[in-house]
Scaffold this active site. Structure first.
Site, PDB file in Angstrom:
ATOM      1  N   ASN A  46       0.870  -1.178   0.000  1.00 22.29           N
ATOM      2  CA  ASN A  46       0.000   0.000   0.000  1.00 22.29           C
ATOM      3  C   ASN A  46       0.905   1.226   0.000  1.00 22.29           C
ATOM      4  O   ASN A  46       1.513   1.555   1.010  1.00 22.29           O
ATOM      5  CB  ASN A  46      -0.883  -0.028   1.264  1.00 22.29           C
ATOM      6  N   LYS A  53       0.102   4.272  -0.270  1.00 20.18           N
ATOM      7  CA  LYS A  53      -0.532   5.468   0.306  1.00 20.18           C
ATOM      8  C   LYS A  53      -0.280   6.666  -0.636  1.00 20.18           C
ATOM      9  O   LYS A  53      -0.292   6.477  -1.849  1.00 20.18           O
ATOM     10  CB  LYS A  53      -0.020   5.699   1.729  1.00 20.18           C
ATOM     11  N   HIS A  61      -9.438   1.209   5.749  1.00 24.65           N
ATOM     12  CA  HIS A  61      -8.113   1.473   6.327  1.00 24.65           C
ATOM     13  C   HIS A  61      -8.260   2.493   7.466  1.00 24.65           C
ATOM     14  O   HIS A  61      -9.057   3.429   7.361  1.00 24.65           O
ATOM     15  CB  HIS A  61      -7.174   2.011   5.240  1.00 24.65           C
ATOM     16  N   GLU A 108      -6.533   4.925   8.296  1.00 24.06           N
ATOM     17  CA  GLU A 108      -6.314   6.326   7.896  1.00 24.06           C
ATOM     18  C   GLU A 108      -7.574   6.914   7.261  1.00 24.06           C
ATOM     19  O   GLU A 108      -7.877   8.090   7.437  1.00 24.06           O
ATOM     20  CB  GLU A 108      -5.102   6.413   6.945  1.00 24.06           C
ATOM     21  N   GLU A 132      -4.823  -4.689  11.066  1.00 18.77           N
ATOM     22  CA  GLU A 132      -3.788  -3.655  11.169  1.00 18.77           C
ATOM     23  C   GLU A 132      -4.000  -2.872  12.460  1.00 18.77           C
ATOM     24  O   GLU A 132      -4.805  -1.918  12.482  1.00 18.77           O
ATOM     25  CB  GLU A 132      -3.891  -2.674   9.995  1.00 18.77           C
ATOM     26  N   GLY A 176       3.067   2.519  10.804  1.00 21.42           N
ATOM     27  CA  GLY A 176       4.058   3.584  10.622  1.00 21.42           C
ATOM     28  C   GLY A 176       4.838   3.940  11.876  1.00 21.42           C
ATOM     29  O   GLY A 176       5.491   4.982  11.917  1.00 21.42           O
ATOM     30  N   SER A 207       3.874  -1.812  10.308  1.00 24.47           N
ATOM     31  CA  SER A 207       5.335  -1.855  10.484  1.00 24.47           C
ATOM     32  C   SER A 207       5.967  -3.171  10.057  1.00 24.47           C
ATOM     33  O   SER A 207       6.912  -3.649  10.692  1.00 24.47           O
ATOM     34  CB  SER A 207       5.708  -1.507  11.934  1.00 24.47           C
TER      35      SER A 207
END
Ligand code: 13P
Length: 252
Positions: free
Chosen positions: A7, A9, A93, A95, A165, A171, A211
């Site tokens: 991904n 992003k 997701h 985000e 996730e 991240g 990560s």
């Protein structure tokens, strides 16, 4: 068969994405390449047409799709438009949930759109750090699944890919322990068994994301109930991503 999904992003220019895809496709075409793995890239949507030239070797995913079918929704990209390029779409997701206020109602519309246009959802769930600390993580994941894909007819549910996730692992360089990953994946599998039976549940890929790196991918991939990885940062560097793909070889 493991899934390794990159991904990207909101990263990479068009020339950078083409360069990466060219390298990845040559690697996957090498005679020596015999890995047990579906490789998927989710580039920024504007790069999908450039990346599509490599779609024989590399499957493509959308990072998002519109909740509506068509019409006056400025800036949105519909599932019909995406379906010319992608087989998969990442939906839910963290985000998108956090920065774009995507609620279960919106996510369910997106899932409906994906199925309408034969796009396979990669549906993400994950608890926040506070949920983990409070020991509330099973409830959170169960809630996120129950209000979305668990409402689908069995044949659609069986066609979803789930990505676990943990939000606190995305991240940050922090990952759950292998035991914690296996425990959550087993929990999700158990929910699926209750809903669609052991055989169908065993066929549904449950991926881990958060990560993932060259260092930890092999051990994560070897956990029971881990059917692949959803890789963010480490998918931006070709050499790192290639090494992660190599980890999916069962012999490593
Ligand atoms: P990182 O691998 O950068 O933690 O991102 C994970 C992710 O969000 C993939 O969808």
């Amino acid at each position: 068969m493991k899934y390794i999904i990159g991904n990207w992003k909101m990263n990479k220019t068009a020339p950078e994405s083409i360069d990466f895809m060219r390298k990845l496709s040559s690697f996957l075409m090498e005679d020596t390449y015999d890995f047990n793995c579906h490789v998927v890239i989710a580039p920024p949507v504007i790069h999908l047409p450039h990346c599509f030239q490599f779609s024989k070797e590399i499957n493509l995913a959308a990072q998002n799709l519109a909740a509506e079918d068509f019409g006056a929704y400025t800036g949105e990209i519909s599932a019909a438009m995406l379906s010319e390029y992608v087989k998969y779409a990442i939906i839910g997701h963290s985000e998108r949930r956090q920065y774009f206020q995507e609620t279960a109602v919106i996510l369910n519309k997106k899932i409906t759109m994906a199925f309408k246009y034969n796009i396979r959802p990669v549906f993400c769930v994950g608890e926040k750090e506070q949920d983990r600390e409070l020991g509330n993580y099973f409830n959170v994941i169960e809630g996120q699944l129950n209000e979305t894909i668990m409402l689908l007819p069995d044949e659609h549910l069986s066609n979803c890919i789930i990505a676990y996730e943990p939000v606190w692992a995305i991240g940050t360089g922090k990952t759950p322990s292998l035991a914690q990953i296996e425990e959550m994946h087993a929990y999700i599998r158990k929910m699926l068994v209750l809903k669609i039976g052991k055989y169908n549940a065993s066929k549904m890929p449950i991926l881990y994301g958060g990560s993932c790196s060259v260092k930890n991918s092999s051990s994560i991939l070897h956990q029971n109930n881990v059917d692949g990885l959803l890789v963010g940062g480490a998918s931006l560097d070709f050499m790192h991503f290639k090494e992660i793909i190599e980890c999916s070889d069962t012999s490593c």
